[in-house]
Write a protein that holds these residues in place. Structure first.
Motif, PDB file in Angstrom:
ATOM      1  N   UNK A 271      37.240  45.629  40.796  1.00 22.02           N
ATOM      2  CA  UNK A 271      38.622  45.778  41.240  1.00 22.02           C
ATOM      3  C   UNK A 271      39.437  46.597  40.246  1.00 22.02           C
ATOM      4  N   UNK A 272      40.515  47.164  40.742  1.00 26.68           N
ATOM      5  CA  UNK A 272      41.370  48.031  39.925  1.00 26.68           C
ATOM      6  C   UNK A 272      42.264  47.153  39.055  1.00 26.68           C
ATOM      7  N   UNK A 273      41.675  46.620  37.996  1.00 27.90           N
ATOM      8  CA  UNK A 273      42.391  45.694  37.114  1.00 27.90           C
ATOM      9  C   UNK A 273      41.973  45.945  35.676  1.00 27.90           C
ATOM     10  N   UNK A 274      42.868  45.616  34.759  1.00 28.22           N
ATOM     11  CA  UNK A 274      42.599  45.899  33.344  1.00 28.22           C
ATOM     12  C   UNK A 274      41.345  45.195  32.838  1.00 28.22           C
ATOM     13  N   UNK A 279      35.711  46.048  30.707  1.00 27.71           N
ATOM     14  CA  UNK A 279      34.250  45.950  30.835  1.00 27.71           C
ATOM     15  C   UNK A 279      33.629  47.334  30.965  1.00 27.71           C
ATOM     16  N   UNK A 280      34.269  48.196  31.751  1.00 22.77           N
ATOM     17  CA  UNK A 280      33.779  49.566  31.915  1.00 22.77           C
ATOM     18  C   UNK A 280      33.838  50.327  30.591  1.00 22.77           C
ATOM     19  N   UNK A 281      34.888  50.081  29.817  1.00 25.54           N
ATOM     20  CA  UNK A 281      35.044  50.725  28.515  1.00 25.54           C
ATOM     21  C   UNK A 281      33.896  50.356  27.584  1.00 25.54           C
ATOM     22  N   UNK A 282      33.539  49.086  27.549  1.00 26.31           N
ATOM     23  CA  UNK A 282      32.410  48.650  26.726  1.00 26.31           C
ATOM     24  C   UNK A 282      31.111  49.308  27.185  1.00 26.31           C
ATOM     25  N   UNK A 283      30.919  49.372  28.503  1.00 25.22           N
ATOM     26  CA  UNK A 283      29.700  49.991  29.037  1.00 25.22           C
ATOM     27  C   UNK A 283      29.606  51.456  28.637  1.00 25.22           C
ATOM     28  N   UNK A 284      30.716  52.162  28.712  1.00 28.12           N
ATOM     29  CA  UNK A 284      30.729  53.574  28.324  1.00 28.12           C
ATOM     30  C   UNK A 284      30.323  53.729  26.862  1.00 28.12           C
ATOM     31  N   UNK A 285      30.901  52.906  25.998  1.00 30.65           N
ATOM     32  CA  UNK A 285      30.599  52.992  24.565  1.00 30.65           C
ATOM     33  C   UNK A 285      29.126  52.708  24.289  1.00 30.65           C
ATOM     34  N   UNK A 322      33.606  39.876  43.400  1.00 35.50           N
ATOM     35  CA  UNK A 322      34.607  40.592  44.200  1.00 35.50           C
ATOM     36  C   UNK A 322      33.937  41.286  45.394  1.00 35.50           C
ATOM     37  N   UNK A 323      33.094  40.560  46.087  1.00 38.38           N
ATOM     38  CA  UNK A 323      32.340  41.109  47.218  1.00 38.38           C
ATOM     39  C   UNK A 323      32.932  40.624  48.535  1.00 38.38           C
ATOM     40  N   UNK A 324      33.004  41.519  49.505  1.00 30.14           N
ATOM     41  CA  UNK A 324      33.567  41.190  50.819  1.00 30.14           C
ATOM     42  C   UNK A 324      32.510  41.443  51.888  1.00 30.14           C
ATOM     43  N   UNK A 325      32.360  40.476  52.785  1.00 30.69           N
ATOM     44  CA  UNK A 325      31.425  40.600  53.898  1.00 30.69           C
ATOM     45  C   UNK A 325      32.142  40.224  55.193  1.00 30.69           C
ATOM     46  N   UNK A 326      31.975  41.064  56.207  1.00 32.18           N
ATOM     47  CA  UNK A 326      32.584  40.796  57.513  1.00 32.18           C
ATOM     48  C   UNK A 326      31.543  40.184  58.435  1.00 32.18           C
ATOM     49  N   UNK A 327      31.906  39.071  59.064  1.00 33.01           N
ATOM     50  CA  UNK A 327      30.994  38.384  59.978  1.00 33.01           C
ATOM     51  C   UNK A 327      31.805  37.827  61.144  1.00 33.01           C
ATOM     52  N   UNK A 328      31.821  38.575  62.238  1.00 32.55           N
ATOM     53  CA  UNK A 328      32.561  38.112  63.409  1.00 32.55           C
ATOM     54  C   UNK A 328      34.027  37.868  63.099  1.00 32.55           C
ATOM     55  N   UNK A 329      34.468  36.635  63.275  1.00 37.45           N
ATOM     56  CA  UNK A 329      35.871  36.284  63.056  1.00 37.45           C
ATOM     57  C   UNK A 329      36.135  35.747  61.660  1.00 37.45           C
ATOM     58  N   UNK A 330      35.196  35.944  60.761  1.00 32.78           N
ATOM     59  CA  UNK A 330      35.375  35.486  59.382  1.00 32.78           C
ATOM     60  C   UNK A 330      35.225  36.669  58.426  1.00 32.78           C
ATOM     61  N   UNK A 331      36.168  36.795  57.492  1.00 32.78           N
ATOM     62  CA  UNK A 331      36.052  37.751  56.403  1.00 32.78           C
ATOM     63  C   UNK A 331      35.713  36.942  55.153  1.00 32.78           C
ATOM     64  N   UNK A 332      34.476  37.093  54.675  1.00 33.11           N
ATOM     65  CA  UNK A 332      34.021  36.329  53.522  1.00 33.11           C
ATOM     66  C   UNK A 332      34.340  37.083  52.239  1.00 33.11           C
ATOM     67  N   UNK A 333      34.969  36.399  51.305  1.00 33.91           N
ATOM     68  CA  UNK A 333      35.239  36.945  49.973  1.00 33.91           C
ATOM     69  C   UNK A 333      34.431  36.102  48.984  1.00 33.91           C
ATOM     70  N   UNK A 349      42.695  38.213  43.148  1.00 28.82           N
ATOM     71  CA  UNK A 349      41.991  39.256  43.907  1.00 28.82           C
ATOM     72  C   UNK A 349      41.963  38.898  45.392  1.00 28.82           C
ATOM     73  N   UNK A 350      41.607  37.658  45.692  1.00 29.65           N
ATOM     74  CA  UNK A 350      41.544  37.202  47.080  1.00 29.65           C
ATOM     75  C   UNK A 350      42.915  37.333  47.753  1.00 29.65           C
ATOM     76  N   UNK A 351      43.963  36.881  47.072  1.00 34.68           N
ATOM     77  CA  UNK A 351      45.307  36.938  47.659  1.00 34.68           C
ATOM     78  C   UNK A 351      45.705  38.371  47.962  1.00 34.68           C
ATOM     79  N   UNK A 352      45.360  39.285  47.066  1.00 34.30           N
ATOM     80  CA  UNK A 352      45.669  40.690  47.294  1.00 34.30           C
ATOM     81  C   UNK A 352      44.944  41.264  48.499  1.00 34.30           C
ATOM     82  N   UNK A 353      43.704  40.801  48.721  1.00 34.96           N
ATOM     83  CA  UNK A 353      42.926  41.274  49.861  1.00 34.96           C
ATOM     84  C   UNK A 353      43.484  40.766  51.192  1.00 34.96           C
ATOM     85  N   UNK A 354      44.203  39.642  51.152  1.00 34.36           N
ATOM     86  CA  UNK A 354      44.664  38.994  52.387  1.00 34.36           C
ATOM     87  C   UNK A 354      46.051  39.441  52.834  1.00 34.36           C
ATOM     88  N   UNK A 355      46.708  40.271  52.033  1.00 38.12           N
ATOM     89  CA  UNK A 355      48.105  40.612  52.290  1.00 38.12           C
ATOM     90  C   UNK A 355      48.324  41.166  53.696  1.00 38.12           C
TER      91      UNK A 355
END
Length: 495
Positions: A271-274, A279-285, A322-333, A349-355
């Motif tokens: 997710x687009x979060x600090x 974590x990405x910064x450490x991986x790059x180094x 932070x994985x999302x799966x769509x299944x019929x009438x359910x959006x799984x986070x 993260x979940x709340x942001x996805x539900x807006x």
């Protein structure tokens, strides 16, 4: 029962059955807890002995050019980013020739923990090398003054030992290793000369093993830093950073504290979060350090990341986070989270996805064998409650980590480390339910004996919603819960 060559065959399921016999039973764990026994230097000494018993020394591990990662939050993501960057770099430059990744725990199958070129090793390869290690431990008399002849390390340590054997036999020339618990006395800490080490964000977790303060925990995590190898970390609590720096001085290690890499601007980190950018910064180094050693033509630029790095960061696949799966009438986070901070992050993260979606919200949660997890729920509730009416999830389900309603655990999920009576009686789940009822009396709260039953209850809610509505479901807490849910949602063999 001791599993011997005479009582086993040699396929993947047999290997998992044999591996499961190496789990430490709950009664033994509890006895150690009561006696105040914790891992110490003897743990690493024994791992070195087992390494010798299968024909290797820590010097042999130098061929793997190991990148070693510890931390409380984000160490798995750091490893995943590093592995993904290496995969994309290898496609274009054929360096490294083969990369390895060792992580824990697994989500769906044990073999996920040992990956070559970003893919879990096959069932056939796992079984082949598993029994090679098993047989060598049965027959070898090396280091008998340290570990008794014919014995084997416990579950997680056996898998660590197996990973070294797999990677060395398969010609891996760069490997990313995630510590299990801590660092100083972790099974992975037989690596004497890592190419580089990294310590992700620290927090309070595994207090029985590591201690109750951030300073004690930092001391353990800092154990992976080695003289002659660069080490990296990110912004930490001041007291934790002080301990890391003190240990770096003791070890003669150049520890760099990294701010978020400015070259990540414009890179689509999810997710687009600090916290994820750290974590990405450490991986790059880590990867820049490794490629500087392995590829003479590699040169990092302070202005921009190589395209292979960008592709690796943007296209990383890290299941159950932070994985999302769509299944019929359910959006799984789905987001595995095992600390207060990580649960709050998952909730935000979940709340942001539900807006922009309409429909009821449902929660499936578990943290087995961790009484302190009851205190995690208030933060989870506060992070998801509505400002309008104070409600959070309309449907809240607490379940055990047992996979299936009828057949019990999937083999790869068998866990003998929890109190079997508490699992049977759903003791922890009922305590969670009582706590949530105090937080949100309006919620429809239930307790289920299996993950399958919990998922089916959410599916039933999906059958009742309006035409333009979907159920917004969050599965969080234990990674064993998230992995079991993925196995059910995608089928047993999904990876």
């Amino acid at each position: 029962m001791r599993v011997t060559m005479a009582t086993m065959s040699r396929n993947y399921n047999d290997a998992i059955d044999a591996l499961n016999t190496l789990q430490t039973p709950y009664a033994v764990i509890e006895a150690r807890r009561q006696a105040g026994l914790r891992p110490d230097a003897q743990s690493v000494k024994e791992m070195r002995a087992y390494l010798a018993r299968i024909g290797y020394s820590s010097h042999d591990l130098d061929r793997l050019n190991i990148l070693h990662v510890a931390g409380t939050k984000g160490k798995g993501s750091t490893c995943a980013f590093a592995d993904s960057i290496l995969a994309h770099y290898r496609k274009r430059h054929e360096i490294p020739k083969k990369s390895g990744l060792f992580i824990s725990p697994h989500l769906i199958a044990v073999r996920e923990r040992i990956r070559i070129d970003s893919k879990p090793i096959s069932e056939e390869l796992f079984a082949k090398y598993f029994f090679q290690v098993w047989d060598m431990l049965e027959k070898s008399r090396a280091a008998e003054d340290v570990v008794a002849l014919g014995t084997k390390p416990i579950y997680a340590r056996y898998l660590t030992l197996l990973s070294y054997h797999v990677f060395l036999q398969e010609g891996v020339d760069l490997a990313v290793y995630e510590t299990g618990i801590g660092g100083e006395f972790d099974a992975t800490n037989v690596v004497d000369r890592p190419v580089a080490s990294a310590i992700s964000t620290l927090g309070i977790d595994h207090v029985f093993v590591l201690g109750h303060t951030i300073e004690e925990i930092a001391w353990h995590k800092a154990g992976i830093m080695k003289s002659g190898s660069p080490a990296f970390t990110v912004e930490q609590a001041p007291s934790a950073l002080r301990v890391l720096r003190e240990r770096a001085v003791e070890k003669g290690v150049d520890l760099k504290v990294l701010n978020i890499d400015s070259r990540l601007k414009g890179v689509q980190i999810r997710p687009d979060a600090d916290f994820q950018k750290k974590n990405a910064t450490l991986a790059i180094a880590l990867v820049e350090t490794a490629l500087s050693r392995l590829d003479r033509s590699f040169a990092s630029s302070p202005e921009a990341l190589p395209q292979e790095f960008v592709d690796g960061l943007e296209q990383v696949v890290w299941r159950g986070r932070c994985e999302i799966k769509l299944e019929g009438k359910v959006v799984w986070h789905l987001d595995g989270a095992h600390t207060v901070d990580s649960l709050n992050t998952a909730a935000r993260w979940f709340s942001g996805q539900c807006v922009e979606r309409t429909g009821p919200k449902a929660l499936i949660f578990n943290q087995q064998g961790r009484p302190e997890a009851i205190n995690f729920l208030e933060g989870l509730y506060n992070a998801t409650k509505s400002a309008a009416d104070g409600s959070s999830f309309q449907h809240v389900i607490f379940c055990s980590n047992i996979t299936y309603a009828g057949s019990g655990y999937k083999k790869d999920f068998v866990n003998r480390q929890h109190d079997p009576e508490a699992v049977k009686r759903l003791t922890q789940q009922h305590a969670f339910a009582e706590k949530w009822a105090l937080l949100d009396p309006s919620a429809n709260i239930s307790v289920c004996s299996s993950i399958e039953e919990a998922i089916n209850r959410v599916r039933d809610v999906g059958n009742t919603v309006g035409e333009k509505e979907t159920v917004q479901a969050l599965i969080t807490g234990s990674l064993h819960l998230v992995g079991g849910a993925l196995a059910i949602l995608e089928g047993d063999d999904a990876l």
